[in-house]
Design a protein around this motif. Structure first.
Motif, short mmCIF file in Angstrom:
data_model
loop_
_atom_site.label_atom_id
_atom_site.label_comp_id
_atom_site.label_asym_id
_atom_site.label_seq_id
_atom_site.Cartn_x
_atom_site.Cartn_y
_atom_site.Cartn_z
N ALA A 51 0.90 -1.20 -0.15
CA ALA A 51 0.19 -0.39 0.35
C ALA A 51 1.31 0.94 0.41
O ALA A 51 -0.07 2.39 -0.13
N SER A 52 1.78 1.34 0.61
CA SER A 52 2.41 2.01 0.78
C SER A 52 3.58 2.49 -0.76
O SER A 52 4.09 3.77 -0.70
N GLY A 53 3.70 1.55 -1.61
CA GLY A 53 4.52 1.55 -2.40
C GLY A 53 3.86 2.52 -4.07
O GLY A 53 3.94 3.86 -3.80
N PRO A 54 3.64 1.68 -4.74
CA PRO A 54 3.23 2.39 -6.56
C PRO A 54 1.91 3.33 -6.20
O PRO A 54 1.63 4.22 -6.40
N ALA A 55 1.20 2.53 -5.28
CA ALA A 55 0.36 2.68 -5.30
C ALA A 55 0.32 4.47 -4.32
O ALA A 55 -1.29 5.27 -5.01
N MET A 56 0.29 4.97 -3.64
CA MET A 56 0.88 6.10 -2.83
C MET A 56 2.14 6.76 -3.56
O MET A 56 1.61 8.34 -3.94
N THR A 57 2.17 6.52 -5.24
CA THR A 57 2.80 7.50 -6.52
C THR A 57 2.45 7.96 -7.95
O THR A 57 3.09 8.37 -8.11
N GLY A 58 1.65 7.16 -8.18
CA GLY A 58 0.77 6.98 -9.06
C GLY A 58 0.22 8.24 -9.30
O GLY A 58 0.01 8.69 -10.41
N LEU A 59 -0.49 8.69 -8.60
CA LEU A 59 -1.53 9.79 -8.46
C LEU A 59 -0.28 10.94 -8.92
O LEU A 59 -0.75 11.98 -9.70
N THR A 60 0.51 10.97 -8.17
CA THR A 60 1.76 12.28 -8.64
C THR A 60 2.13 12.40 -10.23
O THR A 60 2.15 13.19 -10.48
N THR A 61 2.10 11.17 -10.66
CA THR A 61 3.44 10.60 -12.13
C THR A 61 1.82 11.27 -12.26
O THR A 61 1.61 12.10 -13.45
N LEU A 62 0.58 11.15 -12.07
CA LEU A 62 -0.72 11.42 -12.95
C LEU A 62 -1.35 13.19 -13.28
O LEU A 62 -1.32 13.62 -14.49
N LEU A 63 -0.80 13.67 -11.47
CA LEU A 63 -0.95 15.07 -12.19
C LEU A 63 0.18 15.83 -12.73
O LEU A 63 0.32 16.76 -13.07
N GLU A 64 2.02 15.14 -12.54
CA GLU A 64 2.18 15.65 -14.09
C GLU A 64 2.20 15.42 -15.20
O GLU A 64 2.98 16.36 -15.53
N GLU A 65 1.35 14.35 -15.66
CA GLU A 65 1.22 14.62 -17.24
C GLU A 65 0.52 15.15 -17.57
O GLU A 65 -0.08 15.29 -18.46
N ALA B 190 -5.49 0.57 -1.09
CA ALA B 190 -4.67 1.35 -1.91
C ALA B 190 -4.43 0.64 -3.65
O ALA B 190 -4.09 0.85 -4.26
N THR B 191 -4.98 -0.48 -3.14
CA THR B 191 -5.13 -1.25 -4.79
C THR B 191 -6.16 -0.82 -5.58
O THR B 191 -6.10 -0.59 -7.27
N GLU B 192 -7.39 -0.71 -5.24
CA GLU B 192 -8.35 -0.23 -5.87
C GLU B 192 -8.07 1.32 -6.42
O GLU B 192 -8.38 1.70 -7.62
N HIS B 193 -7.24 2.15 -6.16
CA HIS B 193 -6.89 3.51 -5.70
C HIS B 193 -6.30 3.67 -6.88
O HIS B 193 -6.04 4.71 -7.73
N GLN B 194 -5.19 2.33 -7.23
CA GLN B 194 -4.05 2.55 -8.41
C GLN B 194 -4.34 2.12 -9.61
O GLN B 194 -4.10 2.60 -10.05
N ARG B 195 -5.36 1.36 -8.88
CA ARG B 195 -5.95 0.41 -10.48
C ARG B 195 -6.67 1.63 -10.71
O ARG B 195 -6.76 2.09 -11.96
N ALA B 196 -7.36 2.68 -10.30
CA ALA B 196 -8.01 4.21 -11.41
C ALA B 196 -7.16 4.40 -11.49
O ALA B 196 -7.43 5.70 -12.89
N VAL B 197 -6.76 4.72 -10.62
CA VAL B 197 -5.25 5.74 -11.85
C VAL B 197 -4.62 5.53 -12.81
O VAL B 197 -4.24 6.20 -13.14
N THR B 198 -4.16 3.87 -12.71
CA THR B 198 -3.60 3.66 -14.08
C THR B 198 -5.00 3.35 -15.16
O THR B 198 -4.01 3.73 -15.93
N THR B 199 -5.91 3.90 -14.81
CA THR B 199 -7.36 3.70 -15.80
C THR B 199 -6.43 4.69 -16.38
O THR B 199 -7.32 4.62 -17.85
N ILE B 200 -7.59 5.91 -15.03
CA ILE B 200 -7.48 7.78 -16.67
C ILE B 200 -5.85 7.47 -16.52
O ILE B 200 -6.20 8.32 -18.05
N ARG B 201 -4.20 7.69 -16.50
CA ARG B 201 -3.25 7.51 -16.91
C ARG B 201 -3.59 6.57 -18.61
O ARG B 201 -3.02 7.53 -19.49
N LEU B 202 -3.23 5.52 -18.43
CA LEU B 202 -4.10 5.55 -19.61
C LEU B 202 -4.95 6.03 -20.96
O LEU B 202 -4.89 6.54 -22.41
#
Length: 156
Positions: A32-46, A97-109
């Motif tokens: 939960a503290s790994g990629p799930a916490m950095t995905g949103l930052t990446t999305l916001l930068e994009e 965290a995993t559901e959050h990461q799935r949603a962030v990744t979906t929006i990024r793609l």
């Protein structure tokens, strides 16, 4: 088998179960503290320039979720620093965290479109989802842990 040997075997089995449970709770917190916490930052930068209302709302929801996840993660960390185990709350944290990461990744793609296939970061994040979803126990296992240990429902 003599009764003393039976109790020794039972003690070993109980110790192993406790060790496995503790290892899994720590693994869930780590996931939960790994990629799930950095995905949103990446999305916001994009995100560059204006976005439509639907995308803005989705990003707003993900931002609120991210803050809630960070609060849960902090709570888990403070428990560990106090000498306590993360406990069943780690299952809630991992589920969210995993559901959050799935949603962030979906929006990024979605935002990157076909160009997302060229961007290694978004594709790598997407291809990493199964490992993140399975690691520490599947969604169904986490829901069972929550049902039994937090909600105190009988074992199915």
């Amino acid at each position: 088998m003599p009764s003393g040997a039976r109790s020794d075997a039972s003690a070993i089995e109980n110790s192993f179960s406790a060790l496995a449970r503790t290892t899994l709770t720590h693994e869930r917190v780590m996931i939960a503290s790994g990629p799930a916490m950095t995905g949103l930052t990446t999305l916001l930068e994009e995100v560059r320039g204006p976005v439509d209302a639907t995308t803005a709302e989705r990003i707003g929801v993900l931002t609120a979720e991210s803050w809630a996840l960070q609060a849960l993660l902090l709570r888990s960390t403070l428990r560990q620093l106090s000498g306590l185990e993360p406990g069943a709350a780690s299952s809630v944290l991992k589920l969210a965290a995993t559901e959050h990461q799935r949603a962030v990744t979906t929006i990024r793609l979605e935002r990157l479109g076909t160009g997302g296939a060229v961007d290694g970061g978004a594709v790598t994040s997407y291809l990493s989802l199964p490992a993140m979803l399975i690691g520490g126990g599947t969604r169904e296992i986490q829901l069972n842990v929550v049902a039994e240990r937090i909600l105190r429902l009988p074992r199915a």
